[in-house]
Motif scaffolding. Structure first.
Motif, PDB file in Angstrom:
ATOM      1  N   PHE A 101       0.841  -1.202   0.000  1.00 32.50           N
ATOM      2  CA  PHE A 101       0.000   0.000   0.000  1.00 32.50           C
ATOM      3  C   PHE A 101       0.878   1.255   0.000  1.00 32.50           C
ATOM      4  CE2 PHE A 101      -2.733   3.243   1.865  1.00 32.50           C
ATOM      5  CZ  PHE A 101      -3.920   3.047   1.164  1.00 32.50           C
ATOM      6  N   ILE A 102       1.963   1.254   0.788  1.00 26.86           N
ATOM      7  CA  ILE A 102       2.891   2.396   0.782  1.00 26.86           C
ATOM      8  C   ILE A 102       3.514   2.558  -0.598  1.00 26.86           C
ATOM      9  CG2 ILE A 102       5.060   3.250   1.748  1.00 26.86           C
ATOM     10  CD1 ILE A 102       4.276   1.900   4.385  1.00 26.86           C
ATOM     11  N   GLN A 103       3.884   1.440  -1.203  1.00 21.87           N
ATOM     12  CA  GLN A 103       4.468   1.500  -2.539  1.00 21.87           C
ATOM     13  C   GLN A 103       3.460   2.018  -3.568  1.00 21.87           C
ATOM     14  OE1 GLN A 103       6.078  -2.248  -3.782  1.00 21.87           O
ATOM     15  NE2 GLN A 103       6.893  -1.447  -5.714  1.00 21.87           N
ATOM     16  N   THR A 104       2.184   1.657  -3.412  1.00 23.15           N
ATOM     17  CA  THR A 104       1.147   2.134  -4.341  1.00 23.15           C
ATOM     18  C   THR A 104       0.937   3.632  -4.217  1.00 23.15           C
ATOM     19  OG1 THR A 104       0.043  -0.018  -4.199  1.00 23.15           O
ATOM     20  CG2 THR A 104      -1.256   1.836  -5.028  1.00 23.15           C
ATOM     21  N   LEU A 105       0.930   4.145  -2.970  1.00 24.78           N
ATOM     22  CA  LEU A 105       0.796   5.585  -2.781  1.00 24.78           C
ATOM     23  C   LEU A 105       1.967   6.327  -3.405  1.00 24.78           C
ATOM     24  CD1 LEU A 105      -0.452   5.784   0.930  1.00 24.78           C
ATOM     25  CD2 LEU A 105      -1.808   6.067  -1.159  1.00 24.78           C
ATOM     26  N   HIS A 106       3.138   5.737  -3.350  1.00 31.61           N
ATOM     27  CA  HIS A 106       4.305   6.360  -3.978  1.00 31.61           C
ATOM     28  C   HIS A 106       4.179   6.359  -5.504  1.00 31.61           C
ATOM     29  CE1 HIS A 106       8.438   7.300  -5.006  1.00 31.61           C
ATOM     30  NE2 HIS A 106       8.492   6.183  -5.714  1.00 31.61           N
TER      31      HIS A 106
END
Length: 563
Positions: free
Chosen positions: A158-163
């Motif tokens: 999820f953090i990678q997707t927001l990035h």
């Protein structure tokens, strides 16, 4: 955006609308000012299936099924009917995997389109980034990453997707810095299973930052010009200009994160708390393939784990087993470690030359030599004393005060050389040592020289040269007699010396004055004052013979020389 995506977004808004209204009362209104409620609902509603498609794993399974079909065709021993059934089964598996992969890719595409449509409203741009990230960690990341292993992987993705979506007001670099700066608090608050899941969460984050660190091209494509890696805002005439983190600075930051993780875990391992040591070892085993990467950090962990092995060998066997297992895994990882100089370039600050007001660089001027007034104020170092071979001249006043000797008969007065000479140390004569011979005390007036000092008289300095020569001859004549009478310490009387006489003699030897001893006769014992005076004369002659005058000694001038 195609028609299917628009329809999916509309459906999601209809489904999430009532959920958002029901969730809003659960938190204070200040919380929703920092982070949007729709973002909170989207985080807790999605799953790993929505955010990540394991394409590589699908391809591996499909290739295995194709290899099985090829192996069946080459097998001549298997019956044709059985071979056909196995080939159909493998082909059905391939079709099923490909269909499932296609379906998950379509779902992932629709979810990404919804998140991309809602990303502008997820985070309030008027709120500080640090406050928003604290809310995200407190309400979303930390609670869910410890539920299950899939939830831990989901949080990292999820953090990678927001990035990747470049969510406004979301700083990837700051969020990672908060996660890696201090993991000791989170590790101490987890159970045994929770820390394993938290280790999976950190594993995928370390894998992500390691992939950016290893390749400059990947970093430039995914991070260099993104919203999440904006380091500073620079004001210019056209407006605020964003400055992104370059590749080399990112490598420095990555090394700092590895160092912070090492510091936090070493703190846990050095503590005497059982839970911190156990959780620290469990976390290290989960993140081992991607941490540590630097040689000196690995050595620090290896030393600390070695101490745990020694301390817990006969105490807590579960910690001993965990430490032994991690030490073995760490040794297998040794070939993949790299030195710090290859991990990032160390920056060595050089001293810049002094600049003048006109902006031209000049070499620093040498400091002027201190003036005489400045040097006079400073204390000078002490000078080394000059050693001279000549004897110093003795003033007449000092000579007269030093020329104090015990009262002797007029015919045997000491010479001027004896009065002025003060040897620094007592030379060792060829005869037996006289400092061990003591004079036994008698009832008469006899005794040591120290007792007779008050009754001594000053010797007149008006001695004639003739008397001085006679004195020297008499003293030399009696030296042989004194040497014949002196015997080694073998008498029975010498064995019964008192403690007081030994103490006084040791004090006399420590001083720099010549030692004056009296011969002990085993046949007769002096009983009168006259005999004691004769003994003193012999002792004075013995001391004179044993201490030869040195060259350059100044003698006391006589009356004739003064005239």
């Amino acid at each position: 955006m195609n028609r299917q995506e628009k329809h999916f977004i509309t459906s999601c808004e209809e489904v999430f609308g009532p959920i958002i209204e029901s969730v809003r009362p659960l938190q204070p209104s200040k919380v929703w000012e920092d982070i949007n409620c729709s973002f909170y609902v989207a985080f807790w509603s999605l799953s790993l299936y929505d955010l990540h498609v394991p394409k590589e794993r699908y391809n591996d399974e499909i290739n295995k099924a194709k290899d099985a079909i090829q192996a069946l065709e080459n097998n001549q021993e298997m019956p044709a009917s059985k071979k056909k059934k196995e080939q159909e089964r493998s082909q059905a598996l391939i079709d099923k995997l490909m269909e499932e992969k296609k379906r998950q890719e379509d779902n992932h595409q629709l979810i990404i389109s919804y998140l991309r449509n809602q990303k502008d409203s997820f985070i309030n741009p008027r709120v500080l980034k640090s406050r928003t990230l604290n809310r995200l960690l407190q309400l979303c990341i930390f609670p869910r990453c410890r539920f299950t292993t899939l939830d831990a992987i989901y949080c990292a993705k999820f953090i990678q997707t927001l990035h990747i979506l470049e969510t406004p007001n979301f700083s990837t670099i700051l969020l990672l810095d908060k996660l890696f700066s201090d993991v000791s608090c989170t590790v101490s608050a987890c159970t045994e299973n929770e820390v394993r899941r938290y280790g999976h969460f950190l594993y995928y984050l370390l894998e992500m930052i390691g992939r950016w660190h290893n390749s400059e091209s990947i970093y430039m494509a995914e991070c260099a010009n993104t919203q999440g890696f904006v380091s500073t805002m620079k004001s210019s005439a056209s407006g605020n200009e964003k400055l992104n983190l370059d590749y080399e600075n990112y490598r420095h930051v990555t090394h700092k994160w590895h160092y912070k993780i090492t510091k936090s875990l070493v703190m846990c391992l050095e503590s005497k708390d059982y839970i911190q040591i156990r959780n620290g070892l469990l976390l290290l085993t989960k993140i081992l393939p991607h941490y540590p990467k630097v040689e000196h950090l690995s050595l620090v962990l290896e030393r600390r784990v070695g101490k745990i092995i020694e301390e817990e060998k006969d105490k807590r066997q579960d910690l001993y087993v965990l430490a032994i297992g991690y030490a073995g895994m760490l040794k297998t990882q040794a070939p993949n470690l790299i030195p710090e100089t290859e991990f990032h370039e160390k920056v060595i600050k050089k001293e810049e030359p002094d600049t003048l007001s006109n902006g031209k660089d000049e070499k620093p001027k040498p400091k002027p030599a201190p003036s005489s007034s400045q040097t006079s104020d400073k204390p000078k170092p002490p000078e080394k004393p000059k050693v001279s071979t000549k004897a110093p001249k003795v003033p007449e006043k000092v000579k007269s005060s030093e020329n104090k000797v015990p009262t002797l008969p007029a015919t045997e007065k000491p010479s001027s050389t004896e009065r002025t000479e003060k040897p620094k140390s007592v030379p060792k004569p060829s005869e037996p040592k006289t400092d061990k011979i003591s004079t036994p005390k008698t009832g008469g007036g006899g005794g040591s020289e120290s007792k007779r000092t008050p009754s001594a008289e000053r010797v007149s300095s008006t001695t004639t040269p003739t008397a001085t020569a006679n004195n020297n001859n008499n003293a030399t004549a009696k030296t042989g007699a004194a040497a014949d009478k002196v015997e080694p310490k073998s008498s029975s009387k010498v064995d019964h010396k008192s403690t007081d006489s030994k103490t006084k003699q040791s004090e006399e030897v420590k001083t720099s004055k010549p030692v004056k001893t009296e011969p002990v006769s085993s046949q007769t014992t002096p009983t009168s004052d006259a005999k004691n005076i004769k003994k003193d004369e012999v002792i004075q002659a013995t001391a004179t013979s044993t201490t030869e005058p040195k060259k350059g000694v100044v003698t006391t001038p006589t009356l004739e020389s003064k005239k």
